[in-house]
Every structure is written in structure tokens, then in C-alpha cells.
Design a protein around this motif. Structure first.
Motif, PDB file in Angstrom:
ATOM      1  N   PRO A 123       0.787  -1.252   0.047  1.00 22.83           N
ATOM      2  CA  PRO A 123      -0.034   0.049   0.004  1.00 22.83           C
ATOM      3  C   PRO A 123       0.897   1.234  -0.069  1.00 22.83           C
ATOM      4  O   PRO A 123       2.131   1.316   0.688  1.00 22.83           O
ATOM      5  N   ILE A 124       0.381   2.372  -0.778  1.00 24.24           N
ATOM      6  CA  ILE A 124       1.072   3.656  -0.938  1.00 24.24           C
ATOM      7  C   ILE A 124       1.663   4.019   0.514  1.00 24.24           C
ATOM      8  O   ILE A 124       2.523   4.646   0.973  1.00 24.24           O
ATOM      9  N   TYR A 125       0.758   3.705   1.458  1.00 24.96           N
ATOM     10  CA  TYR A 125       1.012   4.321   3.102  1.00 24.96           C
ATOM     11  C   TYR A 125       2.246   3.727   3.414  1.00 24.96           C
ATOM     12  O   TYR A 125       2.532   3.949   4.597  1.00 24.96           O
ATOM     13  N   ASN A 126       2.531   2.604   3.121  1.00 25.64           N
ATOM     14  CA  ASN A 126       3.892   1.810   3.643  1.00 25.64           C
ATOM     15  C   ASN A 126       4.959   2.029   2.759  1.00 25.64           C
ATOM     16  O   ASN A 126       5.892   1.025   2.963  1.00 25.64           O
ATOM     17  N   TRP A 127       4.944   2.679   1.714  1.00 21.59           N
ATOM     18  CA  TRP A 127       6.029   3.183   0.956  1.00 21.59           C
ATOM     19  C   TRP A 127       7.243   3.694   1.689  1.00 21.59           C
ATOM     20  O   TRP A 127       7.084   4.601   2.490  1.00 21.59           O
ATOM     21  N   THR A 128       8.696   3.159   1.198  1.00 25.75           N
ATOM     22  CA  THR A 128       9.668   3.590   1.896  1.00 25.75           C
ATOM     23  C   THR A 128      10.045   4.844   1.080  1.00 25.75           C
ATOM     24  O   THR A 128       9.645   4.889  -0.188  1.00 25.75           O
TER      25      THR A 128
ATOM     26  N   PRO B 296     -20.790 -14.570  13.206  1.00 29.67           N
ATOM     27  CA  PRO B 296     -19.756 -14.080  12.560  1.00 29.67           C
ATOM     28  C   PRO B 296     -19.454 -14.843  11.010  1.00 29.67           C
ATOM     29  O   PRO B 296     -20.072 -15.829  10.735  1.00 29.67           O
ATOM     30  N   CYS B 297     -18.818 -13.867  10.324  1.00 28.73           N
ATOM     31  CA  CYS B 297     -18.524 -14.436   9.000  1.00 28.73           C
ATOM     32  C   CYS B 297     -17.381 -13.900   8.358  1.00 28.73           C
ATOM     33  O   CYS B 297     -16.613 -12.862   8.713  1.00 28.73           O
ATOM     34  N   ASP B 298     -16.679 -14.586   7.492  1.00 33.68           N
ATOM     35  CA  ASP B 298     -15.478 -14.235   6.660  1.00 33.68           C
ATOM     36  C   ASP B 298     -15.756 -13.200   5.608  1.00 33.68           C
ATOM     37  O   ASP B 298     -16.644 -13.488   4.628  1.00 33.68           O
ATOM     38  N   ILE B 299     -15.043 -12.180   5.382  1.00 35.11           N
ATOM     39  CA  ILE B 299     -15.092 -11.429   4.162  1.00 35.11           C
ATOM     40  C   ILE B 299     -13.691 -11.585   3.537  1.00 35.11           C
ATOM     41  O   ILE B 299     -12.735 -11.434   4.300  1.00 35.11           O
ATOM     42  N   VAL B 300     -13.604 -11.464   2.220  1.00 39.10           N
ATOM     43  CA  VAL B 300     -12.288 -11.016   1.459  1.00 39.10           C
ATOM     44  C   VAL B 300     -12.117  -9.715   0.925  1.00 39.10           C
ATOM     45  O   VAL B 300     -13.227  -9.404   0.045  1.00 39.10           O
ATOM     46  N   ILE B 301     -11.058  -9.040   1.157  1.00 39.86           N
ATOM     47  CA  ILE B 301     -11.056  -7.508   0.465  1.00 39.86           C
ATOM     48  C   ILE B 301      -9.754  -7.357  -0.299  1.00 39.86           C
ATOM     49  O   ILE B 301      -8.533  -7.646   0.433  1.00 39.86           O
ATOM     50  N   THR B 302      -9.554  -7.222  -1.425  1.00 39.98           N
ATOM     51  CA  THR B 302      -8.382  -6.915  -2.092  1.00 39.98           C
ATOM     52  C   THR B 302      -8.242  -5.519  -2.266  1.00 39.98           C
ATOM     53  O   THR B 302      -9.050  -5.043  -2.763  1.00 39.98           O
ATOM     54  N   SER B 303      -7.242  -4.997  -1.504  1.00 33.80           N
ATOM     55  CA  SER B 303      -6.838  -3.550  -1.748  1.00 33.80           C
ATOM     56  C   SER B 303      -5.525  -3.145  -1.561  1.00 33.80           C
ATOM     57  O   SER B 303      -4.735  -3.892  -0.989  1.00 33.80           O
ATOM     58  N   ASN B 304      -5.069  -1.922  -2.178  1.00 35.20           N
ATOM     59  CA  ASN B 304      -3.781  -1.431  -1.734  1.00 35.20           C
ATOM     60  C   ASN B 304      -3.990  -0.557  -0.580  1.00 35.20           C
ATOM     61  O   ASN B 304      -2.788   0.335  -0.164  1.00 35.20           O
ATOM     62  N   ALA B 305      -4.844  -0.340  -0.050  1.00 33.89           N
ATOM     63  CA  ALA B 305      -5.022   0.239   1.317  1.00 33.89           C
ATOM     64  C   ALA B 305      -4.533  -0.332   2.601  1.00 33.89           C
ATOM     65  O   ALA B 305      -4.302  -1.850   2.425  1.00 33.89           O
ATOM     66  N   SER B 306      -4.172   0.319   3.524  1.00 36.25           N
ATOM     67  CA  SER B 306      -3.484  -0.195   4.700  1.00 36.25           C
ATOM     68  C   SER B 306      -4.716  -1.087   5.481  1.00 36.25           C
ATOM     69  O   SER B 306      -5.928  -0.444   5.207  1.00 36.25           O
ATOM     70  N   PRO B 307      -4.409  -2.131   6.188  1.00 39.26           N
ATOM     71  CA  PRO B 307      -5.608  -2.727   6.994  1.00 39.26           C
ATOM     72  C   PRO B 307      -6.166  -1.658   7.813  1.00 39.26           C
ATOM     73  O   PRO B 307      -7.557  -1.795   7.927  1.00 39.26           O
ATOM     74  N   LEU B 308      -5.726  -0.818   8.416  1.00 37.83           N
ATOM     75  CA  LEU B 308      -6.395   0.168   9.367  1.00 37.83           C
ATOM     76  C   LEU B 308      -7.389   1.182   8.458  1.00 37.83           C
ATOM     77  O   LEU B 308      -8.499   1.282   9.021  1.00 37.83           O
ATOM     78  N   GLN B 309      -7.126   1.442   7.192  1.00 37.99           N
ATOM     79  CA  GLN B 309      -7.901   2.226   6.265  1.00 37.99           C
ATOM     80  C   GLN B 309      -9.130   1.363   5.889  1.00 37.99           C
ATOM     81  O   GLN B 309      -9.966   1.860   5.950  1.00 37.99           O
TER      82      GLN B 309
END
Length: 155
Positions: free
Chosen positions: A13-18, A120-133
Motif C-alpha cells: 500500500p502507498i502508505y507503507n512505501w519507503t 460471524p462471517c469471513d469476508i475477503v477484500i483486495t486493496s492497496n489500502a492499509s489494514p487500518l484504512q
């Protein structure tokens, strides 16, 4: 000196770029003229620069161009600036998630094999956002989700 780029930035994710990821991104996107302006910037700083540009396009262009001219004696081509805005808009925009409208619980037949909405259920999300976002975005879309405290160290 010839720059050897790594494509690691594409996997994060862009927020984790160095700082190195930012330079690799700029080089990969042929935005080399912006490199002197982005020294010591990580992904979060690059996003902040983009936000400044998006909020006041003309003023920020003048500011960046003046800085480049005074420090490196080069001009920031308007085409490079516009491409930066375009690319950053594309990679930093969230695509809204559409959740299917589910019928009320009483319309579900009562079978043990069918999950209930309050289970409870599982969901799958594919994103380049951070987990917190992603968690914040989910909370905005589905405010009825019970909030839990998530530590940044765990995410």
C-alpha cells in the motif's frame, strides 16, 4: 548514475512505501523531475504532497516549480505535474464496495446450514489500502458492525 528500480512498491500500500519506494514509483512512472522535490519522502508524505496539489493545483505548481528552479535550476514541466496528479488520483482513490441488499432475517428459512446475519462471517477484500484504512472504510459502510479496538502493531 543509472537507477536500478525495484517493483516492491507495487506490492505494498502507498502508505507503507519507503523513500526508496517513492523514488522507484517516480522513476517507473517517468516523473523523474519530481525526484528532487520528494527527497526524504515516504508514501504518506507523497500522499500529503498530492493532497496539497489537489487542493490548490495552481498555487502548488508555482511553489514546486519555484523550489526546483531555486535548488536545482530546472523547470517543472506542466505535463509532468499533471501526470503526477492523474496517476496519484488513480492510485489513491477508493473504489466503493457495493454490498448486496439482503432480505430481513425472517425471510431466511431456518436451516442450520444457512448462516444468520448476526453470526460471524469471513469476508475477503483486495486493496492497496492499509489494514487500518480498510477497517475504517468498512465501519463507514456498515456502521452496525461492532467496533473492536485494533492496535496498529497487530495490523
Amino acid at each position: 548514475t543509472k537507477r536500478i528500480i525495484s517493483s516492491n512498491f507495487k506490492k505494498r500500500p502507498i502508505y507503507n512505501w519507503t523513500e526508496s519506494d517513492v523514488f522507484d514509483f517516480l522513476f517507473d512512472q517517468q516523473l523523474n523531475e519530481l525526484m528532487p522535490l520528494c527527497e526524504k519522502m515516504d508514501g504518506q508524505a507523497l500522499v500529503q504532497l498530492y493532497k496539497m496539489c489537489a487542493a490548490q493545483r495552481n498555487e502548488t505548481y508555482v511553489l514546486l516549480n519555484n523550489e526546483l528552479q531555486s535548488t536545482k535550476e530546472i523547470k517543472l514541466p506542466i505535463g509532468v505535474y499533471v501526470r503526477f496528479l492523474s496517476i496519484m488520483e488513480r492510485i489513491s482513490t477508493f473504489v466503493p464496495i457495493e454490498f448486496p441488499v439482503l432480505p430481513p432475517i425472517e425471510e431466511y428459512p431456518i436451516y442450520p446450514s444457512i448462516p444468520y446475519l448476526n453470526q460471524p462471517c469471513d469476508i475477503v477484500i483486495t486493496s492497496n489500502a492499509s489494514p487500518l484504512q480498510i477497517l475504517q472504510m468498512l465501519h463507514n459502510f456498515v456502521p452496525s458492525i461492532k467496533s473492536k479496538s485494533y492496535s496498529k502493531e497487530l495490523i
